[in-house]
Design a protein around this motif. Structure first.
Motif: not given
Length: 176
Positions: A60-69
């Protein structure tokens, strides 16, 4: 034909592959699943229902583009969105329900993303939908039809692959 589990992921809608695979399964007595991300075809899949809670939330985090950079200015806002999303996810793993749960909260990016995802009805089955775990356990043949044109379906196809890897790893570790 030799009895191996097979997941065929087709992002471009091959004209003959699904029919050839189905016929081979019919001739050999194999279970065959057709899963399409086209709302007008059969085989729906709920991308965050399967697998462990930890694995499903990672998808879900990946799908929503919420990975930490590592960028403090953007990661700060992502942590706020993740907190809101995690609370909704603990109540439901369904796209439409999460969307309804977080509307009006401090998660504008995620609300916008979930709004796009809930428009794809093939990702929001009313029942559980296709189960990767079940297909693996049945030693099935699976034809998954994605898309090269639709941003959400393209991302969903990647998430499907991630869930497949997660489930293979989880089932292998558990001895299943």
């Amino acid at each position: 034909r030799i009895g191996d589990t097979l997941f065929y992921i087709d992002p471009k809608d091959d004209t003959f592959a699904a029919h050839i695979m189905y016929q081979a399964c019919k001739e050999t007595g194999r279970t065959c699943y057709y899963v399409s991300m086209d709302d007008y075809e059969i085989g729906k899949w709920a991308p965050f229902l399967g697998g462990s809670e930890k694995d499903a939330f990672a998808r879900l985090e990946t799908a929503m583009g919420l990975e930490m950079t590592g960028n403090p200015s953007t990661d700060y806002y992502k942590t706020q969105e993740i907190t809101v999303l995690r609370n909704a996810f603990k109540r439901t793993r369904r796209i439409e329900s999460m969307f309804n749960d977080i509307q009006g909260k401090e998660a504008n990016k995620t609300v916008a993303e979930l709004a796009s995802w809930k428009e794809v009805k093939s990702l929001c089955p009313t029942n559980k939908g296709f189960s990767i775990e079940k297909a693996i356990k049945e030693n099935a043949v699976v034809y998954f039809k994605g898309s090269l044109d639709d941003r959400v379906i393209k991302t969903a196809t990647k998430i499907f692959i991630v869930e497949l890897v997660q489930e293979c790893r989880r089932l292998s570790k558990s001895g299943e």
